[in-house]
Design a protein around this motif. Structure first.
Motif, PDB file in Angstrom:
ATOM      1  N   PRO A  10      49.814  21.269  24.847  1.00  0.00           N
ATOM      2  CA  PRO A  10      49.962  20.047  26.397  1.00  0.00           C
ATOM      3  C   PRO A  10      48.446  21.134  27.203  1.00  0.00           C
ATOM      4  N   THR A  11      47.850  19.745  27.702  1.00  0.00           N
ATOM      5  CA  THR A  11      46.905  20.333  28.885  1.00  0.00           C
ATOM      6  C   THR A  11      47.218  22.036  29.665  1.00  0.00           C
ATOM      7  N   TYR A  12      45.982  22.474  29.461  1.00  0.00           N
ATOM      8  CA  TYR A  12      45.872  23.424  31.118  1.00  0.00           C
ATOM      9  C   TYR A  12      45.002  22.860  32.006  1.00  0.00           C
ATOM     10  N   CYS A  13      46.621  23.100  33.086  1.00  0.00           N
ATOM     11  CA  CYS A  13      45.375  23.171  34.276  1.00  0.00           C
ATOM     12  C   CYS A  13      45.899  24.206  35.389  1.00  0.00           C
ATOM     13  N   VAL A  14      43.758  24.380  35.505  1.00  0.00           N
ATOM     14  CA  VAL A  14      43.874  25.361  36.346  1.00  0.00           C
ATOM     15  C   VAL A  14      43.630  25.183  38.342  1.00  0.00           C
ATOM     16  N   ARG A  15      44.385  26.128  38.860  1.00  0.00           N
ATOM     17  CA  ARG A  15      44.416  26.238  40.273  1.00  0.00           C
ATOM     18  C   ARG A  15      43.760  28.102  40.452  1.00  0.00           C
ATOM     19  N   ARG A  16      43.749  27.436  41.491  1.00  0.00           N
ATOM     20  CA  ARG A  16      43.326  28.856  42.701  1.00  0.00           C
ATOM     21  C   ARG A  16      44.448  29.469  43.426  1.00  0.00           C
ATOM     22  N   GLU A  17      44.658  30.508  43.200  1.00  0.00           N
ATOM     23  CA  GLU A  17      45.523  31.128  44.132  1.00  0.00           C
ATOM     24  C   GLU A  17      45.428  31.631  45.267  1.00  0.00           C
ATOM     25  N   PRO A  18      46.007  30.791  46.828  1.00  0.00           N
ATOM     26  CA  PRO A  18      45.410  30.619  48.182  1.00  0.00           C
ATOM     27  C   PRO A  18      45.476  32.912  48.605  1.00  0.00           C
ATOM     28  N   TRP A  21      43.304  34.294  45.960  1.00  0.00           N
ATOM     29  CA  TRP A  21      41.509  33.617  45.914  1.00  0.00           C
ATOM     30  C   TRP A  21      41.783  34.068  43.570  1.00  0.00           C
ATOM     31  N   GLY A  22      43.005  34.612  43.159  1.00  0.00           N
ATOM     32  CA  GLY A  22      42.799  34.221  41.379  1.00  0.00           C
ATOM     33  C   GLY A  22      43.341  32.913  40.939  1.00  0.00           C
ATOM     34  N   TRP A  23      42.735  32.787  40.131  1.00  0.00           N
ATOM     35  CA  TRP A  23      42.869  31.809  38.551  1.00  0.00           C
ATOM     36  C   TRP A  23      44.787  32.234  38.354  1.00  0.00           C
ATOM     37  N   ILE A  24      45.014  30.579  38.509  1.00  0.00           N
ATOM     38  CA  ILE A  24      46.343  30.072  37.413  1.00  0.00           C
ATOM     39  C   ILE A  24      45.661  29.800  36.573  1.00  0.00           C
ATOM     40  N   LEU A  25      46.485  29.307  35.407  1.00  0.00           N
ATOM     41  CA  LEU A  25      46.296  28.225  33.992  1.00  0.00           C
ATOM     42  C   LEU A  25      47.440  28.188  33.393  1.00  0.00           C
ATOM     43  N   GLU A  26      47.888  26.751  33.553  1.00  0.00           N
ATOM     44  CA  GLU A  26      48.718  26.650  33.086  1.00  0.00           C
ATOM     45  C   GLU A  26      49.166  25.841  32.561  1.00  0.00           C
ATOM     46  N   CYS A  28      52.783  23.890  30.655  1.00  0.00           N
ATOM     47  CA  CYS A  28      54.544  22.929  30.731  1.00  0.00           C
ATOM     48  C   CYS A  28      55.041  24.702  30.091  1.00  0.00           C
ATOM     49  N   TRP A  29      54.360  24.731  29.226  1.00  0.00           N
ATOM     50  CA  TRP A  29      55.433  26.002  28.531  1.00  0.00           C
ATOM     51  C   TRP A  29      54.594  27.330  29.168  1.00  0.00           C
ATOM     52  N   VAL A  30      53.112  28.044  29.318  1.00  0.00           N
ATOM     53  CA  VAL A  30      52.620  28.843  29.600  1.00  0.00           C
ATOM     54  C   VAL A  30      52.200  29.026  31.566  1.00  0.00           C
ATOM     55  N   VAL A  31      52.102  29.857  32.264  1.00  0.00           N
ATOM     56  CA  VAL A  31      51.598  30.681  32.665  1.00  0.00           C
ATOM     57  C   VAL A  31      50.084  31.828  32.606  1.00  0.00           C
ATOM     58  N   TRP A  32      49.076  31.749  32.779  1.00  0.00           N
ATOM     59  CA  TRP A  32      48.304  32.432  33.177  1.00  0.00           C
ATOM     60  C   TRP A  32      47.834  33.270  34.506  1.00  0.00           C
ATOM     61  N   THR A  33      47.339  34.122  34.472  1.00  0.00           N
ATOM     62  CA  THR A  33      46.773  34.875  35.895  1.00  0.00           C
ATOM     63  C   THR A  33      45.339  35.687  36.322  1.00  0.00           C
ATOM     64  N   SER A  34      44.745  35.890  36.362  1.00  0.00           N
ATOM     65  CA  SER A  34      43.164  36.099  35.854  1.00  0.00           C
ATOM     66  C   SER A  34      43.537  37.401  37.111  1.00  0.00           C
ATOM     67  N   TRP A  35      44.304  38.180  37.509  1.00  0.00           N
ATOM     68  CA  TRP A  35      45.122  39.168  38.164  1.00  0.00           C
ATOM     69  C   TRP A  35      46.531  39.723  37.630  1.00  0.00           C
ATOM     70  N   SER A  36      47.156  41.058  37.463  1.00  0.00           N
ATOM     71  CA  SER A  36      48.110  41.292  36.541  1.00  0.00           C
ATOM     72  C   SER A  36      49.628  40.593  36.897  1.00  0.00           C
ATOM     73  N   ARG A  43      59.094  39.105  44.969  1.00  0.00           N
ATOM     74  CA  ARG A  43      58.830  37.789  46.210  1.00  0.00           C
ATOM     75  C   ARG A  43      57.286  37.972  46.831  1.00  0.00           C
ATOM     76  N   ASP A  44      56.430  39.004  46.473  1.00  0.00           N
ATOM     77  CA  ASP A  44      54.991  38.630  46.573  1.00  0.00           C
ATOM     78  C   ASP A  44      54.780  37.526  46.839  1.00  0.00           C
ATOM     79  N   PHE A  45      54.894  36.831  45.338  1.00  0.00           N
ATOM     80  CA  PHE A  45      54.565  35.251  45.015  1.00  0.00           C
ATOM     81  C   PHE A  45      55.448  34.471  44.572  1.00  0.00           C
ATOM     82  N   PRO A  46      55.972  34.120  45.406  1.00  0.00           N
ATOM     83  CA  PRO A  46      57.109  32.957  45.741  1.00  0.00           C
ATOM     84  C   PRO A  46      56.780  31.582  44.543  1.00  0.00           C
ATOM     85  N   GLU A  47      55.426  31.631  44.770  1.00  0.00           N
ATOM     86  CA  GLU A  47      55.162  30.675  44.054  1.00  0.00           C
ATOM     87  C   GLU A  47      54.898  29.981  42.423  1.00  0.00           C
TER      88      GLU A  47
END
Length: 88
Positions: A10-18, A21-26, A28-36, A43-47
């Motif tokens: 499934p297609t990876y979608c890229v967005r910024r974390e406000p 300002w890091g990247w999120i690559l996700e 329907c099966w996976v979520v990767w972030t450009s930070w740890s 609770r710091d990242f409920p989104e």
């Protein structure tokens, strides 16, 4: 397109974390972030909780079905709802 074992996933979608300002690559099966990645339920990242992620299996159902059934037939195909036999 990304592939796993030679098959499109499934297609990876890229967005910024406000917040940082890091990247999120996700998909329907996976979520990767450009930070740890924070621990699940942080609770710091409920989104990043599964309920709030914008890319869902419902959104990418035909791509997930295409990957999951590719081993049963030759070639790749994106299903329509009629071909999938979706029932309400």
């Amino acid at each position: 397109r990304a592939k796993v074992m030679g098959r499109d996933v499934p297609t990876y979608c890229v967005r910024r974390e406000p917040k940082n300002w890091g990247w999120i690559l996700e998909s329907c099966w996976v979520v990767w972030t450009s930070w740890s990645m924070p621990p699940r339920g942080c609770r710091d990242f409920p989104e990043l909780s599964e309920q709030l992620l914008p890319v869902s299996v419902g959104l990418q159902r035909s791509e997930a079905m295409s990957y999951n059934t590719a081993g049963m037939r030759r070639g790749s195909h994106i299903f329509t709802e009629e071909e999938e036999g979706v029932e309400d």
